[in-house]
Design a protein around this motif. Structure first.
Motif, PDB file in Angstrom:
ATOM      1  N   MET A  41      18.820 -11.247  11.875  1.00 27.96           N
ATOM      2  CA  MET A  41      17.581 -10.497  11.617  1.00 27.96           C
ATOM      3  C   MET A  41      17.744  -9.476  10.492  1.00 27.96           C
ATOM      4  O   MET A  41      17.097  -8.430  10.493  1.00 27.96           O
ATOM      5  CB  MET A  41      17.042  -9.873  12.910  1.00 27.96           C
ATOM      6  CG  MET A  41      16.544 -10.965  13.831  1.00 27.96           C
ATOM      7  SD  MET A  41      15.922 -10.430  15.404  1.00 27.96           S
ATOM      8  CE  MET A  41      14.432  -9.581  14.961  1.00 27.96           C
ATOM      9  N   ARG A  44      13.725 -10.764   8.382  1.00 26.91           N
ATOM     10  CA  ARG A  44      12.917 -11.158   9.540  1.00 26.91           C
ATOM     11  C   ARG A  44      11.450 -11.031   9.150  1.00 26.91           C
ATOM     12  O   ARG A  44      11.119 -10.557   8.069  1.00 26.91           O
ATOM     13  CB  ARG A  44      13.274 -10.375  10.805  1.00 26.91           C
ATOM     14  CG  ARG A  44      13.649  -8.939  10.676  1.00 26.91           C
ATOM     15  CD  ARG A  44      12.549  -8.017  10.205  1.00 26.91           C
ATOM     16  NE  ARG A  44      11.321  -8.128  10.965  1.00 26.91           N
ATOM     17  CZ  ARG A  44      10.146  -7.710  10.532  1.00 26.91           C
ATOM     18  NH1 ARG A  44      10.022  -7.145   9.320  1.00 26.91           N
ATOM     19  NH2 ARG A  44       9.064  -7.831  11.257  1.00 26.91           N
ATOM     20  N   GLY A  45      10.563 -11.472  10.050  1.00 28.58           N
ATOM     21  CA  GLY A  45       9.138 -11.536   9.724  1.00 28.58           C
ATOM     22  C   GLY A  45       8.867 -12.951   9.212  1.00 28.58           C
ATOM     23  O   GLY A  45       9.598 -13.446   8.333  1.00 28.58           O
ATOM     24  N   PRO A  47       6.789 -14.819   7.178  1.00 31.30           N
ATOM     25  CA  PRO A  47       6.777 -15.300   5.791  1.00 31.30           C
ATOM     26  C   PRO A  47       8.085 -15.031   5.044  1.00 31.30           C
ATOM     27  O   PRO A  47       8.519 -15.855   4.224  1.00 31.30           O
ATOM     28  CB  PRO A  47       5.615 -14.510   5.163  1.00 31.30           C
ATOM     29  CG  PRO A  47       4.763 -14.093   6.321  1.00 31.30           C
ATOM     30  CD  PRO A  47       5.727 -13.828   7.423  1.00 31.30           C
ATOM     31  N   ILE A  49      11.081 -14.982   6.370  1.00 35.97           N
ATOM     32  CA  ILE A  49      12.051 -15.971   6.859  1.00 35.97           C
ATOM     33  C   ILE A  49      11.836 -17.297   6.119  1.00 35.97           C
ATOM     34  O   ILE A  49      12.790 -17.949   5.679  1.00 35.97           O
ATOM     35  CB  ILE A  49      11.896 -16.184   8.394  1.00 35.97           C
ATOM     36  CG1 ILE A  49      12.345 -14.938   9.163  1.00 35.97           C
ATOM     37  CG2 ILE A  49      12.681 -17.404   8.852  1.00 35.97           C
ATOM     38  CD1 ILE A  49      12.024 -14.979  10.657  1.00 35.97           C
ATOM     39  N   ALA A 157       4.375  -6.226  10.160  1.00 30.36           N
ATOM     40  CA  ALA A 157       3.816  -7.328   9.375  1.00 30.36           C
ATOM     41  C   ALA A 157       3.512  -6.773   7.986  1.00 30.36           C
ATOM     42  O   ALA A 157       2.412  -6.910   7.457  1.00 30.36           O
ATOM     43  CB  ALA A 157       2.570  -7.887  10.058  1.00 30.36           C
ATOM     44  N   THR A 162       7.429  -9.926   4.647  1.00 32.01           N
ATOM     45  CA  THR A 162       6.920 -10.944   3.719  1.00 32.01           C
ATOM     46  C   THR A 162       7.736 -10.818   2.418  1.00 32.01           C
ATOM     47  O   THR A 162       8.717 -10.082   2.373  1.00 32.01           O
ATOM     48  CB  THR A 162       5.429 -10.678   3.417  1.00 32.01           C
ATOM     49  OG1 THR A 162       5.304  -9.349   2.850  1.00 32.01           O
ATOM     50  CG2 THR A 162       4.567 -10.750   4.673  1.00 32.01           C
ATOM     51  N   THR A 167       1.000  -8.697   5.513  1.00 35.85           N
ATOM     52  CA  THR A 167      -0.227  -9.359   5.994  1.00 35.85           C
ATOM     53  C   THR A 167      -1.105  -8.306   6.685  1.00 35.85           C
ATOM     54  O   THR A 167      -2.049  -7.796   6.086  1.00 35.85           O
ATOM     55  CB  THR A 167       0.129 -10.528   6.926  1.00 35.85           C
ATOM     56  OG1 THR A 167       0.943 -10.038   8.005  1.00 35.85           O
ATOM     57  CG2 THR A 167       0.863 -11.629   6.174  1.00 35.85           C
ATOM     58  N   GLY A 233       0.196  -9.148  12.811  1.00 32.43           N
ATOM     59  CA  GLY A 233       0.585 -10.367  12.102  1.00 32.43           C
ATOM     60  C   GLY A 233       0.706 -11.527  13.076  1.00 32.43           C
ATOM     61  O   GLY A 233       0.242 -11.436  14.226  1.00 32.43           O
ATOM     62  N   ASP A 235       3.327 -15.214  14.075  1.00 33.02           N
ATOM     63  CA  ASP A 235       4.485 -16.083  13.813  1.00 33.02           C
ATOM     64  C   ASP A 235       4.107 -17.551  13.866  1.00 33.02           C
ATOM     65  O   ASP A 235       4.728 -18.384  13.227  1.00 33.02           O
ATOM     66  CB  ASP A 235       5.602 -15.788  14.808  1.00 33.02           C
ATOM     67  CG  ASP A 235       6.235 -14.442  14.475  1.00 33.02           C
ATOM     68  OD1 ASP A 235       5.708 -13.416  14.962  1.00 33.02           O
ATOM     69  OD2 ASP A 235       7.195 -14.422  13.689  1.00 33.02           O
ATOM     70  N   ASN A 245       2.998 -13.900  18.458  1.00 37.72           N
ATOM     71  CA  ASN A 245       3.447 -12.769  17.640  1.00 37.72           C
ATOM     72  C   ASN A 245       4.430 -11.961  18.499  1.00 37.72           C
ATOM     73  O   ASN A 245       4.694 -12.311  19.661  1.00 37.72           O
ATOM     74  CB  ASN A 245       2.250 -11.922  17.182  1.00 37.72           C
ATOM     75  CG  ASN A 245       2.647 -10.904  16.122  1.00 37.72           C
ATOM     76  OD1 ASN A 245       3.330 -11.236  15.154  1.00 37.72           O
ATOM     77  ND2 ASN A 245       2.256  -9.654  16.281  1.00 37.72           N
ATOM     78  N   LYS A 246       4.949 -10.917  17.928  1.00 37.66           N
ATOM     79  CA  LYS A 246       5.974 -10.107  18.598  1.00 37.66           C
ATOM     80  C   LYS A 246       5.592  -9.756  20.035  1.00 37.66           C
ATOM     81  O   LYS A 246       4.429  -9.450  20.316  1.00 37.66           O
ATOM     82  CB  LYS A 246       6.188  -8.832  17.768  1.00 37.66           C
ATOM     83  CG  LYS A 246       7.225  -7.875  18.265  1.00 37.66           C
ATOM     84  CD  LYS A 246       8.584  -8.506  18.524  1.00 37.66           C
ATOM     85  CE  LYS A 246       9.132  -9.280  17.346  1.00 37.66           C
ATOM     86  NZ  LYS A 246      10.286 -10.164  17.715  1.00 37.66           N
TER      87      LYS A 246
HETATM   88  O1  MRU Z   1      11.349 -10.874  15.308  1.00 38.00           O
HETATM   89  P1  MRU Z   1      10.669 -10.567  14.024  1.00 38.00           P
HETATM   90  O2  MRU Z   1      10.895  -9.177  13.534  1.00 38.00           O
HETATM   91  O3  MRU Z   1      10.947 -11.613  12.965  1.00 38.00           O
HETATM   92  O4  MRU Z   1       9.121 -10.681  14.385  1.00 38.00           O
HETATM   93  C1  MRU Z   1       8.161 -10.396  13.415  1.00 38.00           C
HETATM   94  C2  MRU Z   1       6.774 -10.473  13.902  1.00 38.00           C
HETATM   95  O5  MRU Z   1       6.508 -10.768  15.045  1.00 38.00           O
HETATM   96  C3  MRU Z   1       5.695 -10.259  12.890  1.00 38.00           C
HETATM   97  O6  MRU Z   1       4.584  -9.642  13.459  1.00 38.00           O
HETATM   98  C4  MRU Z   1       5.266 -11.616  12.318  1.00 38.00           C
HETATM   99  O7  MRU Z   1       6.382 -12.335  11.884  1.00 38.00           O
HETATM  100  C5  MRU Z   1       4.313 -11.482  11.209  1.00 38.00           C
HETATM  101  S1  MRU Z   1       5.056 -10.870   9.743  1.00 38.00           S
HETATM  102  C6  MRU Z   1       3.933 -10.878   8.488  1.00 38.00           C
END
Ligand code: MRU
Length: 345
Positions: A41, A44-45, A47, A49, A157, A162, A167, A233, A235, A245-246
């Motif tokens: 991580m 992370r996030g 887009p 990733i 997000a 990104t 986002t 945001g 996933d 999402n998270k």
């Molecule tokens: O575990 P993470 O930090 O990768 O999780 C990120 C999220 O859940 C974000 O809200 C999601 O990826 C959207 S990012 C534009």
């Protein structure tokens, strides 16, 4: 602060696991180091990733020393390694598929350096598309932000999640740039603290008014009339609009509906997965127990206690007021409107 950036022959990754305490960059020169950065991580996030994995794919081609004939089977290994890093964000698989398609188009090219060049070009295009999509999400999202608004967000997000701009935070940024009087409540987002460590940091650095709250305070704030709008945001968005999402996003959505507060998801179309019919089919990553048993390396629970640590949850479409994408805002019925959106150029 750039989450990732291609510099020279390497992918420079801002190690987000160290934020906000240290600003550490690492240069990844192999696909394995990109895969490990995603697993740890450091990047992370959804887009971010996806874009990082695309560069990882290109790095794999640069590392390859064999003949053209064996390139394809080698790249299958590279792709499988990158795909195995994290299961929930579909942007990872979307970006790898784009890279795989590009590789297939290179089939007749004998010059391996030319193939490598074209793959790197495709990774750059994926990164550029993300920048462009986020700006458009900001433009469309700004339309639903009142002149004066308290916006609650969960996780991060933003630019860090990104390639640039963000986002959900792209919408916030655009509204702020447009001169609106906005203020953000950032959920700290236990257990990994993306809201505290990253969202609060990003907004504070950009001088966008932000107040950090613990996750369990959102309901109280809503009850007090302190939240006008929620933007998060995503996933992975299923064909029926259910959105992963998270972890904790679902609770916020239910609270928002109970208080009559609009709840928006902001995500590029690369996050929409029409191959999964409903949220129940979305794979949810399980994370190590230590993330809950410890806080910044200090034990906050007995080490032997059972822990359940899903990294994401799914918000059913019925709680979502609209999904803000780079092609416009989609509203219910999502099964019909997401399909229409995806076939539109
Ligand atoms: O575990 P993470 O930090 O990768 O999780 C990120 C999220 O859940 C974000 O809200 C999601 O990826 C959207 S990012 C534009």
């Amino acid at each position: 602060m750039k989450s990732i950036e291609w510099i020279g022959n390497a992918l420079r990754i801002l190690d987000q696991s160290k934020l906000p305490v240290e600003l550490v960059y690492r240069d990844a020169t192999s696909y394995e180091s990109v895969a490990e950065a995603i697993e740890r991580m450091e990047v992370r996030g959804a887009p971010a990733i996806g874009a990082a994995a695309a560069y990882g794919f290109a790095l794999g081609a640069f590392e390859y020393k064999g003949s053209k004939a064996d390139l394809s089977s080698y790249m299958d290994v590279v792709q499988a390694r990158l795909a195995a890093t994290r299961p929930t964000a579909v942007n990872l698989f979307w970006a790898l598929r784009r890279m795989e398609d590009r590789l297939r188009e290179c089939w007749d090219i004998e010059d391996l350096d030319e193939v490598r060049r074209l793959l790197l070009e495709e990774a750059h295009r994926i990164a550029e598309d993300d920048r462009r999509m986020n700006r458009l999400i900001g433009e469309y999202g700004n339309e639903i932000v009142p002149e004066k608004a308290n916006i609650l967000t969960h996780c991060n997000a933003g630019a860090l999640a990104t390639v640039e701009y963000g986002t959900a935070l792209g919408v916030v940024r655009k509204a702020y740039e447009a001169g609106k009087e906005i203020h953000v409540y950032a959920d700290e987002t236990r257990p990994y603290m993306q809201g505290a460590r990253l969202t609060a940091l990003e907004l504070h650095r950009d001088k966008i008014p932000v107040t950090l709250i613990a996750d369990n305070m959102a309901g109280y704030l809503m009850q007090q009339g302190k939240v006008d709008l929620v933007i998060v945001g995503a996933d992975r968005i299923a064909a029926n609009g259910d959105t992963a999402n998270k972890i904790g996003t679902y609770s916020v959505a239910v609270l928002a509906q109970a208080h009559g507060i609009p709840f928006y998801v902001a995500a590029p179309t690369s996050t929409i997965d029409l191959k999964v019919a409903t949220g129940q089919e979305i794979p949810i990553e399980q994370r190590p127990a230590k993330e809950i048993q410890e806080f910044c390396g200090v034990a906050v629970a007995p080490g032997e206690v059972n822990v359940y640590n899903p990294a994401f949850d799914v918000t059913p479409a019925k709680y979502i007021t609209g999904i803000i994408t780079e092609k416009g805002i989609v509203v219910a019925p999502y099964s019909v409107n997401l399909l229409k959106l995806m076939v539109r150029p």
